[in-house]
Design an enzyme around this catalytic site. Structure first.
Site, PDB file in Angstrom:
ATOM      1  N   TRP A 104      11.959  -4.776   3.165  1.00 38.45           N
ATOM      2  CA  TRP A 104      10.666  -5.282   3.626  1.00 38.45           C
ATOM      3  C   TRP A 104      10.784  -6.726   4.099  1.00 38.45           C
ATOM      4  O   TRP A 104      10.159  -7.122   5.080  1.00 38.45           O
ATOM      5  CB  TRP A 104       9.595  -5.119   2.553  1.00 38.45           C
ATOM      6  N   ASP A 174       4.971 -11.592  -0.301  1.00 36.02           N
ATOM      7  CA  ASP A 174       4.569 -10.206  -0.116  1.00 36.02           C
ATOM      8  C   ASP A 174       4.679  -9.521  -1.479  1.00 36.02           C
ATOM      9  O   ASP A 174       5.769  -9.235  -1.952  1.00 36.02           O
ATOM     10  CB  ASP A 174       5.491  -9.530   0.904  1.00 36.02           C
ATOM     11  N   LYS A 198       0.059   0.683  -3.047  1.00 32.83           N
ATOM     12  CA  LYS A 198       1.085   0.859  -4.068  1.00 32.83           C
ATOM     13  C   LYS A 198       0.457   0.749  -5.468  1.00 32.83           C
ATOM     14  O   LYS A 198       0.705   1.543  -6.330  1.00 32.83           O
ATOM     15  CB  LYS A 198       2.198  -0.185  -3.936  1.00 32.83           C
TER      16      LYS A 198
HETATM   17  C1  PLP Z   1       4.801  -0.727   1.408  1.00 34.96           C
HETATM   18  C2  PLP Z   1       5.227  -2.114   1.612  1.00 34.96           C
HETATM   19  C3  PLP Z   1       4.979  -2.789   2.816  1.00 34.96           C
HETATM   20  C4  PLP Z   1       4.332  -2.118   4.013  1.00 34.96           C
HETATM   21  O1  PLP Z   1       2.986  -2.013   3.880  1.00 34.96           O
HETATM   22  P1  PLP Z   1       2.048  -1.474   5.067  1.00 34.96           P
HETATM   23  O2  PLP Z   1       0.689  -1.598   4.480  1.00 34.96           O
HETATM   24  O3  PLP Z   1       2.465  -0.072   5.360  1.00 34.96           O
HETATM   25  O4  PLP Z   1       2.252  -2.378   6.229  1.00 34.96           O
HETATM   26  C5  PLP Z   1       5.388  -4.096   2.919  1.00 34.96           C
HETATM   27  N1  PLP Z   1       5.978  -4.726   1.892  1.00 34.96           N
HETATM   28  C6  PLP Z   1       6.244  -4.113   0.732  1.00 34.96           C
HETATM   29  C7  PLP Z   1       6.912  -4.865  -0.362  1.00 34.96           C
HETATM   30  C8  PLP Z   1       5.874  -2.789   0.555  1.00 34.96           C
HETATM   31  O5  PLP Z   1       6.127  -2.175  -0.613  1.00 34.96           O
END
Ligand code: PLP
Length: 364
Positions: A104, A174, A198
């Site tokens: 990511w 993030d 998540k």
């Molecule tokens: C799932 C995830 C993303 C992507 O998220 P989207 O909402 O699909 O853009 C980005 N960073 C991490 C750490 C993730 O687990």
């Protein structure tokens, strides 16, 4: 009602059953309102109360101090990969530091590269992203616009146990796959963002916690939908917000507060689940192995391998037959992955552990 299986999916992922049940009960008409959450105006008093309560719950759980805004945005975490550099890198006359601990982070860097100069302050690629860096190994620029980390790399199962020290440079994180899984010292962050699907709710809404000085610093020449300043000024209601997603975040955070008791308690349960699983893997004499190095292992995503990849198929099939679903690993790491977010009950992990012990005994 259809029987639920234990869903170990990395995302969208398992949600707390009480939150789903309440949404189901109230889906056709919110109590005392007579209108569905899917039909109600985002300017109504009812929705105003829902979004305010969702924010209040997040503030309480994460102990978000004054001086931070909480925004509910759209476009997922990947929109934040773009918005962060659009607001704070483009035209800043500085570069931004990215600490790269997995897949990511790589995508975040690719998006930032379209907006300005990116420095990779550390790259875990040499060992296929199996650990987070020591502070001493970070090559940080004290003049950078911000430092970006991925607190939990969902695919590799690698998690920062604590925040790196970035001095006076804003830390941008993030936290998509570990938000609300443990207490975090918000004061160390300039921005903490997370897509909901998540650990916090359904896809379609993204939580952004951002410090006031950064909101102010956001430039005036951006389209409003991509501007933290405009979004903060409009209280996340510049356009129609993801109404249902915000509502679900309220229900999930109600569950965390009322049923779990807060993030200390949640972290304790999450630690227990991860330890149970890692004990089985580490005790298997190499039959299974965790991708992440000790000290960097995620409490949310346990990425693991079977020593014999030919057993992956039977393992996944037999697990599924027992109601242990979605354990396939990401193709970039291979093997298996158990995502054990907040809403995965201890019993689900217990069953998985029992199955893994049995499978190992039969096939070693
Ligand atoms: C799932 C995830 C993303 C992507 O998220 P989207 O909402 O699909 O853009 C980005 N960073 C991490 C750490 C993730 O687990």
């Amino acid at each position: 009602m259809e029987k639920r299986v234990y869903n170990f999916s990395p995302g969208p992922a398992v949600l707390p059953l009480p939150a789903l049940e309440q949404a189901q009960r109230d889906l056709t008409a919110l109590p005392g309102v007579g209108i569905s959450i899917l039909e109600i105006s985002h300017r109504s008093k009812t929705f105003t109360e829902i979004i305010e309560q969702a924010e209040a719950n997040l503030r309480k759980l994460l102990e978000i101090p004054d001086g931070y805004r909480v925004l509910f945005l759209q476009g997922g975490a990947q929109m934040q990969f773009a918005m962060v550099p659009m607001n704070f890198l483009a035209g800043a006359g500085k570069s931004a530091d990215y600490i790269l601990t997995g897949s990511w982070g790589k995508k975040a860097i690719a998006a930032a590269n379209t907006q300005g100069d990116v420095r990779v302050a550390w790259d875990g690629g040499e060992t296929n992203y199996d650990h987070v860096p020591e502070q001493a190994n970070l090559n940080l620029d004290p003049n950078s616009a911000y430092v970006h980390i991925t607190s939990n790399e969902t695919i590799q199962g690698v998690q920062f146990p604590t925040e790196p020290d970035t001095g006076n440079v804003p830390l941008v994180c993030d936290a998509s796959s570990d938000i609300l899984s443990r207490p975090v010292p918000i004061k160390k962050y300039g921005i903490l963002y997370a897509c909901a699907q998540k650990n916090a709710g359904p896809a379609g809404v993204t939580i952004v916690v951002i410090r006031d000085d950064l909101v102010k610093q956001s430039p005036d020449n951006l389209p409003p939908m991509l501007s933290y300043k405009a979004m903060a000024k409009g209280k996340s209601l510049l356009n129609t917000p993801p109404v249902f997603g915000v509502y679900m975040i309220k229900l999930v955070t109600d569950w965390l507060l009322d049923k779990i008791g807060g993030l200390e308690q949640m972290a304790e349960i999450n630690r227990k689940k991860a330890d149970m699983l890692c004990e089985v893997i580490d005790g298997s004499a190499g039959f299974y192995s965790v991708h992440a190095a000790p000290g960097s292992r995620s409490m949310m995503n346990v990425a693991f391998r079977l020593a014999d990849p030919a057993l992956d198929g039977p393992f996944l099939e037999q697990a599924a037959a027992r109601g242990l679903a979605s354990l396939k690993g990401h193709r970039s790491v291979g093997g298996c992955r158990a995502s054990i977010y907040n809403a995965m009950p201890v019993e689900g992990v217990q069953l998985l552990c029992e199955f893994m012990l049995e499978f190992c005994k039969k096939n070693r």
